[in-house]
Scaffold this motif. Structure first.
Motif, mmCIF file in Angstrom:
data_model
loop_
_atom_site.group_PDB
_atom_site.id
_atom_site.type_symbol
_atom_site.label_atom_id
_atom_site.label_comp_id
_atom_site.label_asym_id
_atom_site.label_seq_id
_atom_site.Cartn_x
_atom_site.Cartn_y
_atom_site.Cartn_z
ATOM 1 N N ALA A 19 -24.417 24.849 114.198
ATOM 2 C CA ALA A 19 -23.257 24.362 113.443
ATOM 3 C C ALA A 19 -22.443 25.525 112.880
ATOM 4 O O ALA A 19 -22.916 26.656 112.776
ATOM 5 C CB ALA A 19 -23.728 23.468 112.303
ATOM 6 N N THR A 23 -20.843 23.495 107.799
ATOM 7 C CA THR A 23 -21.729 22.389 108.169
ATOM 8 C C THR A 23 -23.181 22.828 108.113
ATOM 9 O O THR A 23 -24.046 22.052 107.696
ATOM 10 C CB THR A 23 -21.367 21.881 109.573
ATOM 11 N N LYS A 24 -23.454 24.064 108.506
ATOM 12 C CA LYS A 24 -24.822 24.581 108.464
ATOM 13 C C LYS A 24 -25.361 24.555 107.040
ATOM 14 O O LYS A 24 -26.485 24.101 106.794
ATOM 15 C CB LYS A 24 -24.849 26.010 109.003
ATOM 16 N N ARG A 26 -24.411 22.646 104.555
ATOM 17 C CA ARG A 26 -24.607 21.256 104.136
ATOM 18 C C ARG A 26 -25.844 20.639 104.776
ATOM 19 O O ARG A 26 -26.589 19.911 104.133
ATOM 20 C CB ARG A 26 -23.370 20.435 104.460
#
Length: 66
Positions: A19, A23-24, A26
């Motif tokens: 990601a 996003t990583k 999260r």
């Protein structure tokens, strides 16, 4: 139930590998939450924040005349 959350945590980590940075982060936070939930007795240590009250959909009723 512990295995259920552990599986979700691992799946989130697997997705985080490919990601983008936002996003990583999260997904890794989500995996950490699942790890906490997978531990026995974790329900008393971690819980969702209280829900905010919803405002009424109609604030005023009537014709609108004063």
């Amino acid at each position: 139930m512990e295995e259920f959350y552990m599986g979700f945590a691992q799946r989130a980590r697997d997705l985080a590998e490919n990601a983008d940075p936002f996003t990583k982060r999260r997904l890794l936070d989500l995996a950490q939450r699942y790890d906490l939930k997978s531990r026995p007795g974790a329900a008393s240590r971690w819980s969702l924040p209280p829900q905010r009250p919803m405002p009424p959909t109609v604030l005023f009723s009537g014709s609108g005349e004063a």
